[in-house]
Design an enzyme around this catalytic site. Sequence first.
Site, short mmCIF file in Angstrom:
data_model
loop_
_atom_site.label_atom_id
_atom_site.label_comp_id
_atom_site.label_asym_id
_atom_site.label_seq_id
_atom_site.Cartn_x
_atom_site.Cartn_y
_atom_site.Cartn_z
N GLU A 54 1.51 3.44 -9.64
CA GLU A 54 0.90 1.87 -9.91
C GLU A 54 1.54 1.37 -11.30
O GLU A 54 1.75 1.07 -11.98
CB GLU A 54 -0.48 1.69 -10.03
CG GLU A 54 -1.14 -0.14 -9.33
CD GLU A 54 -0.20 -0.36 -8.44
OE1 GLU A 54 0.49 -0.60 -8.39
OE2 GLU A 54 -1.00 0.09 -7.14
N ARG A 86 0.71 -1.22 -0.05
CA ARG A 86 0.19 -0.05 -0.12
C ARG A 86 0.43 1.09 0.30
O ARG A 86 1.02 1.38 -0.57
CB ARG A 86 -1.39 -0.12 1.25
CG ARG A 86 -0.22 -0.80 2.21
CD ARG A 86 -1.50 0.08 3.29
NE ARG A 86 -1.60 0.49 4.05
CZ ARG A 86 -3.12 1.33 4.73
NH1 ARG A 86 -4.30 0.22 4.62
NH2 ARG A 86 -3.25 2.52 4.48
N ALA A 134 4.90 1.54 1.13
CA ALA A 134 5.74 0.28 0.29
C ALA A 134 5.48 0.58 -1.77
O ALA A 134 6.50 0.35 -2.31
CB ALA A 134 4.62 -1.01 -0.23
N HIS A 135 4.50 1.19 -2.14
CA HIS A 135 4.47 1.95 -3.65
C HIS A 135 5.68 3.40 -3.17
O HIS A 135 6.54 2.92 -4.61
CB HIS A 135 3.55 1.56 -3.97
CG HIS A 135 2.30 1.49 -4.57
ND1 HIS A 135 1.72 0.34 -3.61
CD2 HIS A 135 1.83 0.93 -5.38
CE1 HIS A 135 0.62 -0.49 -4.19
NE2 HIS A 135 1.19 0.20 -5.28
N LYS A 136 5.94 3.76 -2.26
CA LYS A 136 6.70 4.68 -2.13
C LYS A 136 8.06 4.16 -2.55
O LYS A 136 8.85 4.24 -3.19
CB LYS A 136 6.70 5.88 -1.22
CG LYS A 136 7.49 6.88 -0.96
CD LYS A 136 6.76 7.92 0.42
CE LYS A 136 7.15 9.70 0.21
NZ LYS A 136 9.15 9.38 1.01
#
Lengths: 291, 209
Positions: free
Chosen positions: B101, B33, B36-38
């Site tokens: 994403e 989320r 983690a995406h950063k």
Amino acid sequence: MKQPDLTDQFLELIRLTATDLRSDIEDALNIARDQEEEGSAAQGALDTILENIRMARQDSTPICQDTGTPIFYIYYPTGWSTLKLRDQIREATATATAQAYLRPNAVDSFTGRNTGDNLGDDFPSLHFHEWEEPHLKVDLMLKGGGCENVGAQYKLPNVALHASRDLEGVRRAVLDAVNEAQGLGCAPGVIGVAVGGDRGASYIRSKEQFFRPLDDQHQVPELAKLEERLTQEANQLGIGPMGFGGKTTVLGVKVDTLHRLPASYFVTASYMCWADRRRTMTYRDGEVTFE
Amino acid sequence: MLHKLTIPISEEAVTALHVGDQVHLSGVVVTARDAAHKLMIEKFIRTPQVAELPDLYAQLSQLLAGGAIYHCGPVVSQDDHGRWRFVAAGPTTSIREEPYEADVIEHFGLRAVIGKGGMGPRTLQACQDHRAVYLHAIGGAASLIANSVKEVVDVYQKDELGVPEAFWVIRTEDFPAVVTMDSHGNSLHAGVKERSTAKLATLLALNSG
């Protein structure tokens, strides 16, 4: 007076709130399910939601993994120590987290670290009110982040919405908020609206509306009528469960007013997801009851 | 129509999916989320510093090729033997990952993104360009979904990012979801919003009565 240690009872209040949805919401979801088209994505979503509610209750596991901000309202008789109540509630919160009834949700905004036990600065959120009753009443709401993020505050007049400082202006702002939220607040939810206050008070009052039972109507007839109308009109938007499109977008709209400055007219719409988790604990004559 | 999907997901299986289809997904999924995406963008994709977290990068490269990311911050418990279990694991709001994403899909060769609320035009374009789908799980249905998580295989960055934000590697069986963005450029969310906004305009054109 000797004040009882209610830590275990607070733990049970948290467990019950996180795992066992109140019947007014579940009943409304059942009605919504039957109104959606057979075999539609909207009906499928509601079937899944209803099965999940039963499963969470049966297994005593959280209805939603986002157990949100625990928001406590503590109404205590004269003479009780709020420091002791605070310590007991904080201990119960940490225990509920260790027992996986709550997800660790308190993140330090400066360091980015999660405290791991749901204890932090103003976390859980505690509102103490001394009252003249002889008993203790504690309301708990678990307010998830997804629906918190779609809450909105409007400053009237608003040119784009043609919203003036009157109930018609309130109506326009609230319908806009529901449309902007789409399914992101985990529709079908409940909308809590506050008119007036300063920005902070207005948000707090809007969230306090979620403690009202779903069938509760405002005692001021004009506001009760507005609540009814907003519920019907929000559902005409067709956003539907989870935003899949469908007949039920909101389960209810609750409106309240508070005094404002002559210069300000805030309309605040808070969104509560379908997992509308709220419970009440009462301590009276040495007995604890939950509802 | 109900489709059974198994990870790794083939290009053919993805292109066979259309908006509105129901899916049961099985195989090893990775939760990721906001943080983690950063991390993936900053450490692995935009200015790669893969050497800092070589194990994580190697694992993600293997798991996400033809795989699925799940936007989820679970409630977990650990037994006496140290084994983790998912107790509650519904989706979190996906739109917050919209800035990231598309790049994640392209870089790792993802086939499915699971979450709630849908995503925006960049992700929809990436789904079309790289043959991926957005799967909508039912928000809040956390106990039910946790039952389709049969095993926690591993976890990365738990201490650094915290339990909700960590990369949890989970084995799922018949994870239920609905296709709301497909690889043909269709988004259910865009259509619903367009219609509700038109209806809102009608409602606001009326006098208050």
